[in-house]
Write a protein that holds these residues in place. Structure first.
Motif, PDB file in Angstrom:
ATOM      1  N   ALA A  87       0.831  -1.205   0.000  1.00 17.26           N
ATOM      2  CA  ALA A  87       0.000   0.000   0.000  1.00 17.26           C
ATOM      3  C   ALA A  87       0.867   1.256   0.000  1.00 17.26           C
ATOM      4  O   ALA A  87       0.574   2.225  -0.722  1.00 17.26           O
ATOM      5  N   HIS A  88       1.926   1.258   0.787  1.00 12.18           N
ATOM      6  CA  HIS A  88       2.813   2.427   0.821  1.00 12.18           C
ATOM      7  C   HIS A  88       3.541   2.597  -0.514  1.00 12.18           C
ATOM      8  O   HIS A  88       3.741   3.730  -0.972  1.00 12.18           O
ATOM      9  N   ALA A  91       1.113   4.193  -2.906  1.00 13.70           N
ATOM     10  CA  ALA A  91       0.874   5.600  -2.570  1.00 13.70           C
ATOM     11  C   ALA A  91       2.073   6.483  -2.912  1.00 13.70           C
ATOM     12  O   ALA A  91       1.918   7.676  -3.168  1.00 13.70           O
ATOM     13  N   SER A  92       3.256   5.884  -2.929  1.00 18.68           N
ATOM     14  CA  SER A  92       4.482   6.640  -3.198  1.00 18.68           C
ATOM     15  C   SER A  92       4.934   6.555  -4.646  1.00 18.68           C
ATOM     16  O   SER A  92       5.988   7.097  -5.002  1.00 18.68           O
ATOM     17  N   THR A  95       5.590   1.311  -7.049  1.00 20.55           N
ATOM     18  CA  THR A  95       5.158  -0.059  -7.322  1.00 20.55           C
ATOM     19  C   THR A  95       6.080  -0.768  -8.305  1.00 20.55           C
ATOM     20  O   THR A  95       6.396  -1.963  -8.147  1.00 20.55           O
TER      21      THR A  95
END
Length: 224
Positions: A87-88, A91-92, A95
Motif C-alpha cells: 500500500a505504501h 501511494a508513493s 510499485t
C-alpha cells in the motif's frame, strides 16, 4: 533446547508478528533505519541495481531503497506486513521498483542463482532461528547473490541487556515481551563469513533500551 526442525517456537513467533503488525500498523515508522542508510551508500558505491531485503516487515527500508533508485525484492513471512508495504509503495509511486514475496527465511529462496546484486537483513537473522538455520539462511542468500555481491545484516549480540533475560529456549535464544531473539557472539558472526570476504563488524546501539547490535558487511568473492 530447541533443535532444527522443531518449528513450535517459529510458528508461535509467526503468529506473534502477524498480530503485532495488525495491531500496530507501521510500528517502526516510515523513516529508514540507520543500517539501511549505511547499506544504500555501500550498495551505490558498488554499482548495485537490485537489492533483496529479507524480513522487510511493513517496508520502511524497502521503500527507502526504492526511493534511492534500487530495484527491490522485499520478503517477509507476515502477509499483513507485506500488505502495508504494498500500500505504501502504491501511494508513493514505487510499485514498479518493489516486488514483494511472502517467504520464511527457513525455506528455500524462490529466486535464481546469481540473480541479485546485494542483500540486506535488519535483525532478521537474530530472530527465533537455530544456529543451523542461520547458517542455512546465509547459504541461501549467497546462492542468489552474484559474484562480488554484498550482504549487509544486523543482529543483536551477547552484550545486549536482554541477553540471558526472559524465557530461555536454548542455543542463545531468549524470549522477552513475546519476541524471541537469538543473540550472536563474535564466533557466530565470523563463522557465517566463512567463504565470504568479511568487510566489517560494526557495533552500534538502537532504541531506548538500547539494543546492542552488530552491523556486518560481507561480500561474495569475485573468484568464487
Amino acid at each position: 533446547m530447541r533443535k532444527p526442525g522443531d518449528d513450535r517456537l517459529g510458528e508461535t513467533q509467526r503468529r506473534h508478528w502477524q498480530q503485532t503488525y495488525t495491531a500496530h500498523p507501521d510500528m517502526y515508522g516510515m523513516a529508514p533505519s540507520a543500517p539501511a542508510t549505511h547499506a544504500a551508500e555501500v550498495f551505490r558505491s558498488a554499482g548495485v541495481r537490485t537489492v533483496l531485503e529479507l524480513g522487510a516487515g511493513h517496508g520502511r527500508d524497502a521503500l527507502f531503497f526504492a526511493r534511492s533508485g534500487f530495484d527491490v525484492i522485499a520478503t517477509d513471512f507476515s502477509p499483513t506486513g507485506l500488505e502495508q508495504l504494498t500500500a505504501h509503495a502504491a501511494a508513493s509511486g514505487l510499485t514498479e521498483r518493489i516486488t514483494t514475496l511472502r517467504h520464511d527465511v527457513r525455506d528455500p529462496l524462490p529466486l535464481p542463482d546469481d540473480s541479485v546484486d546485494a542483500a540486506f537483513a535488519h535483525m532478521l537473522l537474530c530472530m527465533a532461528l537455530s544456529t543451523e538455520e542461520i547458517h542455512s539462511a546465509v547459504a541461501k542468500i549467497r546462492r542468489v547473490l552474484r559474484r562480488g555481491g554484498t550482504f549487509v545484516y544486523t543482529v543483536r549480540h551477547t552484550g545486549d541487556a536482554h541477553y540471558s533475560a526472559g524465557t530461555p529456549h536454548g542455543d542463545d535464544i531468549y524470549e522477552h515481551g513475546g519476541f524471541a531473539v537469538h543473540f550472536f557472539d563474535r564466533a557466530l558472526v565470523e563463522s557465517l563469513a566463512t567463504g565470504w570476504e568479511l568487510r566489517e563488524i560494526h557495533p552500534f546501539d538502537e532504541g531506548d533500551l538500547p539494543r546492542r547490535l552488530w552491523r556486518v558487511t560481507q561480500t561474495v568473492p569475485r573468484s568464487a
